[in-house]
Design a protein around this motif. Structure first.
Motif, short mmCIF file in Angstrom:
data_model
loop_
_atom_site.label_atom_id
_atom_site.label_comp_id
_atom_site.label_asym_id
_atom_site.label_seq_id
_atom_site.Cartn_x
_atom_site.Cartn_y
_atom_site.Cartn_z
N GLU A 1 0.89 -1.20 0.18
CA GLU A 1 -0.08 0.02 -0.04
C GLU A 1 0.89 1.25 -0.12
N LEU A 2 1.86 1.35 0.97
CA LEU A 2 2.75 2.33 0.98
C LEU A 2 3.61 2.61 -0.46
N ALA A 3 3.88 1.61 -1.12
CA ALA A 3 4.66 1.64 -2.22
C ALA A 3 3.79 2.10 -3.46
N GLU A 4 2.53 1.89 -3.25
CA GLU A 4 1.60 2.31 -4.40
C GLU A 4 1.47 3.85 -4.22
N LEU A 5 1.29 4.20 -2.81
CA LEU A 5 1.11 5.66 -2.58
C LEU A 5 2.33 6.59 -3.42
N ALA A 6 3.60 5.71 -3.19
CA ALA A 6 4.83 6.67 -3.78
C ALA A 6 5.19 6.45 -5.22
N GLY A 7 4.49 5.50 -5.76
CA GLY A 7 4.56 5.19 -7.01
C GLY A 7 5.93 4.40 -7.41
N MET A 8 6.38 3.39 -6.23
CA MET A 8 7.77 2.68 -6.37
C MET A 8 7.19 1.03 -6.04
N SER A 9 8.44 0.67 -6.30
CA SER A 9 8.22 -0.82 -5.80
C SER A 9 8.53 -1.14 -4.43
N ARG A 10 8.31 -1.91 -3.82
CA ARG A 10 8.68 -2.16 -2.22
C ARG A 10 9.98 -1.83 -2.13
N PHE A 11 10.78 -2.51 -2.91
CA PHE A 11 12.29 -2.49 -2.57
C PHE A 11 12.74 -0.96 -3.01
N GLN A 12 12.34 -0.25 -3.90
CA GLN A 12 12.61 1.12 -4.07
C GLN A 12 12.13 1.90 -2.95
N LEU A 13 11.14 1.83 -2.23
CA LEU A 13 10.46 2.36 -1.03
C LEU A 13 11.10 2.29 -0.04
N ILE A 14 11.54 0.88 0.21
CA ILE A 14 12.56 0.90 1.40
C ILE A 14 13.99 1.80 1.28
N ARG A 15 14.47 1.60 0.05
CA ARG A 15 15.70 2.25 -0.02
C ARG A 15 15.51 3.61 0.12
N THR B 1 16.48 8.83 2.97
CA THR B 1 16.18 10.28 3.32
C THR B 1 15.76 10.40 4.55
N THR B 2 15.20 9.23 5.34
CA THR B 2 15.10 9.34 6.87
C THR B 2 16.08 8.64 7.54
N GLY B 3 16.68 7.64 7.02
CA GLY B 3 17.84 6.86 7.89
C GLY B 3 17.06 5.63 8.39
N LEU B 4 15.61 5.46 8.20
CA LEU B 4 14.91 4.43 8.78
C LEU B 4 13.98 3.90 7.65
N THR B 5 13.69 2.50 7.96
CA THR B 5 12.65 1.83 7.17
C THR B 5 11.21 2.29 7.47
N PRO B 6 10.21 2.12 6.48
CA PRO B 6 9.00 2.40 6.75
C PRO B 6 8.30 1.99 8.13
N THR B 7 8.64 0.66 8.60
CA THR B 7 8.12 0.10 9.93
C THR B 7 8.99 1.01 10.89
N SER B 8 10.17 1.05 10.90
CA SER B 8 11.11 1.47 11.93
C SER B 8 10.66 3.04 11.97
N TRP B 9 10.27 3.66 10.88
CA TRP B 9 9.77 5.23 11.12
C TRP B 9 8.62 5.04 11.88
N ARG B 10 7.72 4.37 11.65
CA ARG B 10 6.51 4.11 12.35
C ARG B 10 6.51 3.99 13.81
N HIS B 11 7.42 3.01 14.33
CA HIS B 11 7.76 2.77 15.48
C HIS B 11 8.20 4.06 16.20
N ASP B 12 9.42 4.60 15.54
CA ASP B 12 9.98 5.69 15.95
C ASP B 12 9.19 7.00 16.28
N HIS B 13 8.31 7.18 15.66
CA HIS B 13 7.21 8.24 15.44
C HIS B 13 6.27 8.17 16.74
#
Length: 270
Positions: free
Chosen positions: A192-206, A211-223
């Motif tokens: 779902e997140l990759a679709e929002l960004a117009g990227m593949s899952r792997f492109q999104l993680i990279r 840009t943030t130093g964190l993966t999507p899951t880690s960013w959510r936990h940190d927030h």
């Protein structure tokens, strides 16, 4: 010395911590406040969003702006450290956002800096001793001492400086992803997140890591951990905070909080 937190209604812009740790590992994380770290004893390793490791030793001082990803972990054995956290808007006012000091202020607030400067650790250590001494702190005196110490940092040459990655195009593409991770009470899937960004899952993680130093899951936990710290400072109950932030249960809240703060939510709140 055991983990210890200081807060006072007389200075709500400020909180502090003194801690001794053995093999305690922090996951990469951010603070929602400007942070001053003091290494008191032992050796530890600092990493920022770039992943480059910098060896820290007793007497080093770190200045970490709000929102900057970092982790500090011991290099085996015992280490002691202190952390002073202050509202960044308040810090900006203390240091001066206009006039001759403006450039120094922006440099200090724009990147993580590691200092190995004689006398600098002693200055902040004395400030922290004053906070932990008990009684009602004098806001004007504490503000003056903090300003003087940070101005010395702003004028010193850091041992290491790490500024965030600037990639406006990628940041724009990730805006909807960040909003979904921040605001959605459910747990969005990577697809779902990759679709929002117009990227593949792997492109999104990279892209998130770059840009943030964190993966999507880690960013959510940190927030959520930063939100939990704020709510606990304001007197929220453990059960109430866990429920408000969408943790599965208090045990899940406890695990995630401890991995970022190296302390339990109950100890932090006390």
């Amino acid at each position: 010395m055991t983990a210890e937190f200081w807060r006072s209604d007389a200075l709500p812009q400020l909180e502090s911590r003194r801690s001794c740790r053995e093999v305690a590992c922090y996951r990469p994380h951010t603070h929602d406040r400007f942070s001053i770290g003091l290494i008191d004893a032992g050796e530890s390793s600092f990493t920022g969003a770039s992943g480059r490791a910098v060896e820290l030793r007793s007497g080093d001082v770190l200045c970490i702006p709000a929102g900057h990803v970092h982790a500090c972990n011991p290099e085996g054995g015992r280490w002691e450290y202190q952390m002073i956290h202050a509202d960044q808007t308040w810090i900006r006012r203390l240091l001066g956002a206009a006039g001759p000091e403006a450039g120094e202020t922006e440099r200090l607030l724009g990147a993580i800096s590691v200092f190995r400067v004689p006398g600098l650790h002693r200055r902040f250590d004395a400030l922290n001793e004053r906070l932990f001494a008990g009684g009602v702190p004098d806001p004007a005196r504490i503000g003056d001492e903090l300003r003087n110490g940070l101005r010395r940092c702003a004028r010193a040459v850091p041992l290491h400086r790490e500024a965030p990655v600037s990639d406006p195009e990628t940041s724009t593409r990730l805006r909807a992803v960040i909003a979904r991770l921040r605001d959605d009470e459910t747990v969005p899937t990577l697809d779902e997140l990759a679709e929002l960004a117009g990227m593949s899952r792997f492109q999104l993680i990279r892209a998130m890591k770059r840009t943030t130093g964190l993966t999507p899951t880690s960013w959510r936990h940190d927030h959520r951990v930063n939100a939990a710290r704020r709510l606990l400072r304001e007197g929220g109950t453990l059960a109430g905070v866990a429920a408000e932030l969408g943790f599965a249960d208090q045990s899940h809240f406890h695990r995630v909080f401890r991995s970022h703060v190296a302390s339990t939510p109950g100890s932090y709140r006390a």
